[in-house]
Every structure is written in structure tokens, then in C-alpha cells.
Enzyme design. Structure first.
Site, PDB file in Angstrom:
ATOM      1  N   ARG A  32       0.677  -1.073   0.122  1.00 36.17           N
ATOM      2  CA  ARG A  32      -0.099  -0.017   0.079  1.00 36.17           C
ATOM      3  C   ARG A  32       0.717   1.415   0.112  1.00 36.17           C
ATOM      4  O   ARG A  32       0.431   2.349  -0.386  1.00 36.17           O
ATOM      5  CB  ARG A  32      -1.063   0.030   1.045  1.00 36.17           C
ATOM      6  CG  ARG A  32      -1.931  -1.408   1.161  1.00 36.17           C
ATOM      7  CD  ARG A  32      -2.775  -1.243  -0.046  1.00 36.17           C
ATOM      8  NE  ARG A  32      -3.977  -2.405   0.179  1.00 36.17           N
ATOM      9  CZ  ARG A  32      -4.495  -2.904  -0.817  1.00 36.17           C
ATOM     10  NH1 ARG A  32      -4.240  -2.424  -1.965  1.00 36.17           N
ATOM     11  NH2 ARG A  32      -5.400  -3.470  -0.803  1.00 36.17           N
ATOM     12  N   ASP A  47      -1.937 -12.855  -1.389  1.00 40.54           N
ATOM     13  CA  ASP A  47      -2.540 -11.671  -1.914  1.00 40.54           C
ATOM     14  C   ASP A  47      -3.024 -10.667  -0.701  1.00 40.54           C
ATOM     15  O   ASP A  47      -4.069 -10.238  -0.519  1.00 40.54           O
ATOM     16  CB  ASP A  47      -3.864 -12.261  -2.829  1.00 40.54           C
ATOM     17  CG  ASP A  47      -4.593 -10.898  -3.706  1.00 40.54           C
ATOM     18  OD1 ASP A  47      -3.819  -9.848  -3.612  1.00 40.54           O
ATOM     19  OD2 ASP A  47      -5.604 -11.034  -3.885  1.00 40.54           O
ATOM     20  N   HIS A  78      -7.116  -3.339   4.149  1.00 37.02           N
ATOM     21  CA  HIS A  78      -8.023  -2.076   4.000  1.00 37.02           C
ATOM     22  C   HIS A  78      -8.230  -1.578   5.519  1.00 37.02           C
ATOM     23  O   HIS A  78      -8.105  -2.472   6.560  1.00 37.02           O
ATOM     24  CB  HIS A  78      -9.156  -2.386   3.410  1.00 37.02           C
ATOM     25  CG  HIS A  78      -8.968  -2.936   1.969  1.00 37.02           C
ATOM     26  ND1 HIS A  78      -8.563  -1.875   0.917  1.00 37.02           N
ATOM     27  CD2 HIS A  78      -9.214  -3.978   1.331  1.00 37.02           C
ATOM     28  CE1 HIS A  78      -8.581  -2.841  -0.091  1.00 37.02           C
ATOM     29  NE2 HIS A  78      -8.678  -3.742  -0.152  1.00 37.02           N
ATOM     30  N   PHE A  96     -12.599  -4.995  -2.444  1.00 39.39           N
ATOM     31  CA  PHE A  96     -12.217  -6.517  -2.140  1.00 39.39           C
ATOM     32  C   PHE A  96     -10.951  -6.602  -1.431  1.00 39.39           C
ATOM     33  O   PHE A  96      -9.940  -5.732  -1.689  1.00 39.39           O
ATOM     34  CB  PHE A  96     -11.814  -6.737  -3.752  1.00 39.39           C
ATOM     35  CG  PHE A  96     -13.045  -6.925  -4.666  1.00 39.39           C
ATOM     36  CD1 PHE A  96     -13.856  -8.106  -4.375  1.00 39.39           C
ATOM     37  CD2 PHE A  96     -13.002  -5.892  -5.777  1.00 39.39           C
ATOM     38  CE1 PHE A  96     -14.772  -8.309  -5.556  1.00 39.39           C
ATOM     39  CE2 PHE A  96     -14.328  -5.983  -6.430  1.00 39.39           C
ATOM     40  CZ  PHE A  96     -14.995  -7.260  -6.473  1.00 39.39           C
TER      41      PHE A  96
HETATM   42 ZN   LIG Z   1      -5.269  -9.695  -8.230  1.00 41.18          ZN
END
Ligand SMILES: [Zn+2]
Length: 425
Positions: free
Chosen positions: A62, A301, A305, A319
């Protein structure tokens, strides 16, 4: 004077054997039973499992740009706590690393802030989504681990074709998030039984599998080195299995959540990710694919958030779920303890195979190799509790799952960076 790891258990032909490891500088000097203390700094591993450090080729740190979700510091601490010694950072930051200037900027931030090794991806196309312009692969390839538009599928066949022609020519890798936008119809969960029952907009499996099919054909013709991110569908597994049989230079990764959850586990935004978790048949296909070698590695992955973003509800929330602090315990508990896989298999998925795919000299404990090591307590059972996460992201679907296999010590380049809950920067 070196660092001596005493009384650890090392994997040899799927047996755990007690050995000591002597590290001098960044390098593993010796691995044998009973190395003398001499003047070495000694860490007693107390019969815990000593593994090559884990490598996650798919994380979102991020930073730069979205530091309220995660920073390079918090993300790499979370990784160290999860037993990782190297992670590959996806380029959906702000700025996006898509030219020399922005790649250098990201590399500089990593140099200053990362606790463990971080290799960044550059995007495949400018700004990720601008498919009118491919990035300058030849000038970026030595600074990055590969090229990915993660979060966005490459929509144009022409663009993916030209990207793979370049990837072959310049000996680099394309890592693709496979998603055909034209058939998404505003979906936010898997298009299956549960979505129908709840009246949710579903994402058809076809949106992933059609791009995996296209891309493996392009990889076959161009001979490019090609990797599929977070595979989620049984059709995707079938296509890759077939492509591997034909000798296509393709690999793929799967996440712990796609291996452990299905559409029936989806209830709130902490179970919302892209691609979505799908059906039982898909889950079984992913497990079989992993066992038979169609799927090469496990990647998290890791997608942190903020709490308020994830409070927006299933439809509106972004997502993604976090994964770095729970991946190994989840897979160890649900695959090794259940005898679906061996510990040796799991270490291949977490360390050896990702290293091999990126041409990195990691993934094995051998004298002469770089000392990237993680020590794991395979016995203590503990519940996952997102309040204890180091990551800023608490968005996990696995709260309250009971696991064994908790990393307790992480060593990068011969230096302890995490030991029993404490970080050493
Ligand atoms: Zn992806």
C-alpha cells in the site's frame, strides 16, 4: 563470531532431524549435529522446526499512497511475524511504479523502511489501466521482480501479446491477474448458488478462466515466462494443467482463502475478495492442482484495508483480505496435520518454488547459501485473533480459527528481525 542456532529440527527427506546451524555474516556456514558454542551468539531453537524463509510473491504493501491501509514498515513486520523473509509488492500504489523514476522512488522507500526483503513489481501498462502504452520493460526489468497489473486484467489481446513478446525477449516474467471486465456485470461475489439465494451480483468463473485460456495460448506462442496470480476456478486449473503438459512456461499461485473457503463462507466484507472464493468443486480442484504440481506455490494476496472501508458492507466495501500473519499456520494445520500434504510439500509451496520461479538463490537450507531462515513452533495451538495483527489491516475471514504452526523466529541475511514477538530493525 557467528550466530548459532542450536537444537532446531531440519527437514531431510521428509524427516525432522536435529541439527545446529552456524551463520557467519549473511551466509550459512555449517549445518551439522552439535556445533560448538565457541564465541558464537547462541539461540536455542528448542526442537522447533527450522525452515528456509518463506517467500510470498503477491502482497500489497500500500505504500506509497495508501498508508492508512498499510505501510512498508507495518506490512514487512507482519510478514516477518508470518515467517516471511521476502515478499514481492504489487504495483497498485500511488504513484504506480511504471517508469524508471517511480520504480526508483519505490525502491528507495523499500530500502529505508522494509524490515525484510521486498522486491517490487512494475506494472505491465502505464498507470496499470492505460492499455495504450506498455511500460519500458527493457529498462525496468533489472530493478523489479516482474511485471503485473494486479487488480486489473489486461483486457486487450494485442497488449498482452506484445507484453509477452517483450517478456520473452528481455527474459522477465508476466504475472497476471486474470479478469475479463466485459462480463463482470457489477459482481462482487462468486456467481453461484449462494449469490442467487441472497440476491447478490455474481462474478462468473468465466471472467477468470477465459483470460487464463487466452494468456496460456499467448505464452505458448511467444514462449514467454508467464504466471497466473491467485487462481480460483476449476476451469483455470484444468487449462494450466493442460498447458504445462504441452510445455508452456506457465506457473500459478493459490491463496489460503481459496483453498479453505467457498461461497458458503461468504457473509460480510471480510469474506469479499477478488477473485471471489467459489464453489466446493473449485476448492477441490485447487487442492488437487496443488497436490499434483499444477499449482506451484501459495501466495497470500495480502490486501489490507481500513476498518471504515470494510464497514461499508458486502456490496460497497473494497475487495481483499489480509494473509501474511496467518498463511502458514492455516496451511500447516489444514494440510499437514490432516495428512493431505507433507511438510516438505508445504515448504516447497512457501519457499522453494517461488524462489525458483523468480530465479532467486533462496528456498533451501544449505551451507554457502544466504541465511534467510524461519523457525516454527509446530505444536502450540492458538486461535487467530485479528486484534493481535501487526498489519494495519484486520480484514481476515479466519478470526477464531484454531491453528498450529506459528512462526517464532525470522532471520534475514543472517540477522534476527523477529524473535518471540519482538522486532529488530
Ligand atoms: Zn489480483
Amino acid at each position: 563470531m557467528g550466530l548459532l542456532l542450536k537444537n532446531g529440527l531440519i527437514l531431510e527427506k521428509n524427516d525432522l532431524i536435529k541439527k545446529d546451524i552456524l551463520i557467519e555474516g549473511k551466509i550459512i556456514k555449517k549445518i551439522q549435529s552439535n556445533i560448538d558454542h565457541d564465541n558464537h551468539q547462541v539461540i536455542d531453537c528448542k526442537n522447533h522446526f527450522v525452515s528456509p524463509g518463506f517467500i510470498d510473491i503477491h502482497v500489497h504493501l500500500r505504500e506509497p499512497g495508501y498508508e492508512d491501509k498499510e505501510t512498508i514498515s507495518t506490512g514487512t513486520k507482519a510478514a516477518a511475524k508470518g515467517g516471511y523473509t521476502l515478499v514481492c509488492a504489487m504495483p497498485n500504489t500511488n504513484p504506480i511504479p511504471d517508469c524508471e523514476k517511480t520504480v526508483d522512488y519505490v525502491l528507495d522507500l523499500i530500502e529505508k523502511k522494509a524490515l525484510i526483503k521486498v522486491l517490487p513489481y512494475a506494472s505491465i501498462t502505464k498507470d496499470q489501466t492505460n492499455e495504450n502504452k506498455l511500460v519500458d520493460m527493457v529498462n525496468l526489468k533489472d530493478k523489479v521482480c516482474g511485471f503485473s497489473n494486479d487488480g486489473h486484467g489486461v483486457q486487450s489481446t494485442q497488449v498482452m501479446y506484445e507484453a509477452m513478446l517483450n517478456a520473452y525477449k528481455y527474459e522477465t516474467i508476466i504475472c497476471a491477474h486474470c479478469e475479463e471486465d466485459s462480463i463482470l456485470y457489477g459482481g462482487y461475489v462468486h456467481k453461484g448458488y449462494k449469490a442467487k439465494k441472497e440476491g447478490w451480483n455474481g462474478i462468473t468463473s468465466l471472467s477468470e478462466s477465459i483470460q487464463i485460456a487466452r494468456d496460456t495460448l499467448i505464452a505458448e506462442e511467444t514462449k514467454a515466462k508467464y504466471h497466473v496470480c491467485h487462481i480460483s476456478t476449476k476451469e483455470g486449473v484444468r487449462i494450466i494443467r493442460d498447458a504445462k503438459k504441452r510445455g508452456v512456461n506457465v506457473t500459478c499461485e493459490v491463496t489460503p482463502h481459496h483453498l479453505l473457503l467457498t461461497e458458503n463462507d461468504v457473509y460480510d466484507s471480510n469474506t469479499k475478495m477478488n477473485p471471489p472464493v467459489r464453489e466446493l468443486k473449485d476448492k477441490y480442484a485447487l487442492i488437487s492442482g496443488l497436490i499434483d504440481g499444477t499449482i506451484d506455490m501459495i501466495a497470500t494476496d495480502h490486501a489490507p484495508h481500513t476498518y471504515s472501508e470494510k464497514q461499508k458492507g458486502l456490496k460497497e466495501a473494497p475487495f481483499g483480505v489480509v494473509g501474511l500473519e496467518t498463511a502458514f499456520p492455516l496451511i500447516y494445520t489444514n494440510f499437514v496435520e490432516t495428512e493431505i500434504a507433507s511438510l516438505e510439500d508445504v515448504i516447497k509451496w512457501f519457499s522453494y518454488n517461488p524462489a525458483k520461479r523468480l530465479n532467486l538463490e533462496y528456498g533451501k537450507l544449505l551451507p554457502g547459501r544466504i541465511a534467510d531462515i524461519t523457525v516454527i513452533d509446530l505444536h502450540t495451538e492458538r486461535e487467530i485473533n485479528s486484534d493481535e495483527f501487526i498489519s494495519k489491516g484486520k480484514n481476515t475471514p479466519f478470526n477464531n480459527w484454531t491453528c498450529k504452526g506459528w512462526p517464532i523466529l525470522t532471520i534475514v541475511d543472517g540477522k534476527v528481525v523477529f524473535n518471540k514477538g519482538v522486532f529488530y530493525e
